[in-house]
Design an enzyme around this catalytic site. Structure first.
Site, PDB file in Angstrom:
ATOM      1  N   PRO A 298       0.811  -1.353   0.070  1.00 12.71           N
ATOM      2  CA  PRO A 298       0.018   0.000  -0.032  1.00 12.71           C
ATOM      3  C   PRO A 298       1.047   1.345   0.175  1.00 12.71           C
ATOM      4  O   PRO A 298       1.587   1.557   0.998  1.00 12.71           O
ATOM      5  CB  PRO A 298      -0.792   0.079   1.333  1.00 12.71           C
ATOM      6  CG  PRO A 298      -0.382  -1.677   1.748  1.00 12.71           C
ATOM      7  CD  PRO A 298       0.804  -1.979   1.220  1.00 12.71           C
ATOM      8  N   GLU A 299       0.916   2.196  -1.046  1.00 11.01           N
ATOM      9  CA  GLU A 299       1.419   3.102  -1.197  1.00 11.01           C
ATOM     10  C   GLU A 299       0.344   4.288  -1.559  1.00 11.01           C
ATOM     11  O   GLU A 299      -0.852   3.851  -1.276  1.00 11.01           O
ATOM     12  CB  GLU A 299       2.478   3.218  -2.345  1.00 11.01           C
ATOM     13  CG  GLU A 299       3.505   1.939  -2.104  1.00 11.01           C
ATOM     14  CD  GLU A 299       4.619   2.326  -3.276  1.00 11.01           C
ATOM     15  OE1 GLU A 299       4.819   3.121  -3.714  1.00 11.01           O
ATOM     16  OE2 GLU A 299       5.168   1.029  -3.472  1.00 11.01           O
TER      17      GLU A 299
END
Length: 275
Positions: free
Chosen positions: A2-3
DNA sequence: CCCAAGTCCTGGTTGC
DNA sequence: TGCAACCAGGACTTGG
């Protein structure tokens, strides 16, 4: 991982699911996840708190609740935030589960599932978790441009990729998008950050916004564990040009992409096109 | 056994 | 010389 684009996708779905609704119970919480709060505080304060806002800074989600409470959430490396009906079974690695409902609606669950243990949650009063203060502007929506970027790059000897990964300069870029941004900009991840010429800084600024926008448009990158709040995969992984593609031909010049280590992170790039 | 990679922490280096 | 800013690398974690 998750960015920024993955967290933004989750934020939008959470807004639809949670805004105006209230938590009703803390069903489960593993204490190791908690920061700036205790399990007792969570059990005492969260029930009946209404979700009034859901924002994002970099990779952090911030839920603004009634009573001046804030829930700050980080998904870590493999964290998933799922919205599930009560009838569904809790996922295998459920680290915490919060029940919520709107007026006259059946209860549902907000479940944080995380195979590893890098995810964190903070419950604070008066403002989001203090550690957000040290963070730079959001890499996609923050008020920054080539001029500010040039200023924070100036004088730094660290490799360009290490600069991009440092959340104190710009918030939201992780290993995948860093490789993609640098490929798009035609810049070597190893370049000392302070040595970029003005034209290169402008290229970098454009690439940052374009790649993150593309990530949001494609609903994130599901190369490993990432899914949205409904368990659906994104599709940015089908558009990767550099990340994880060492040994494969460069999409631009055909020479094999090489792999190296920058800031302790695996890095794929084209030694010919990226200077 | 090594690899993956988010953030935090420590200790060493640099340069004003 | 002193000090702050900077930077590299380790710890943590579990499944492939």
């Amino acid at each position: 991982m998750p960015e920024l684009p993955e967290v933004e996708t989750v934020r939008r779905e959470l807004a639809a699911a949670l805004l105006g609704r209230a938590f009703t119970a803390v069903e489960r919480v593993e204490p190791f996840m908690l920061r700036d709060t205790t399990a007792e505080q969570l059990f005492a304060l969260l029930p009946e708190a209404e979700v009034q806002s859901i924002s994002r800074q970099g990779k952090f989600l911030v839920l603004g609740l009634s009573g001046g409470l804030f829930l700050t959430i980080h998904l870590g490396m493999t964290g998933q935030l799922l919205v599930l009906p009560l009838a569904a079974e809790l996922p295998r690695h459920a680290r915490y589960s919060l029940r919520f409902a709107g007026e006259g609606e059946p209860e549902r669950r907000l479940v944080f599932a995380d195979m590893r243990k890098f995810g964190r949650v903070h419950l604070t009063e008066g403002g989001p978790a203090a550690r957000l203060e040290a963070m730079g502007p959001d890499a996609l929506e923050g008020a920054w441009g080539p001029k500010q970027l040039a200023k924070s790059l100036a004088g730094r000897r660290a490799p360009l990729k290490a600069f991009l990964l440092d959340q104190r300069h710009l918030a939201g870029i992780g290993n995948i998008y860093a490789d993609e941004i640098l490929f798009q900009a035609g810049l070597s991840p190893l370049r000392p950050a302070g040595e970029l010429r003005p034209a290169e800084v402008r290229r970098l600024a454009v690439a940052i916004r374009e790649k993150l926008e593309e990530g949001v448009r494609l609903r994130g990158c599901s190369i490993s564990d990432y899914v949205d709040t409904k368990g659906r995969r994104g599709s940015f992984q089908d558009s990767l040009q550099a990340y994880g593609r060492h040994g494969e031909p460069c999409p631009r010049c055909g020479r094999p992409l090489v792999r190296t280590l920058v800031a302790g992170r695996g890095t794929a790039y084209c030694a010919h096109c990226q200077r």
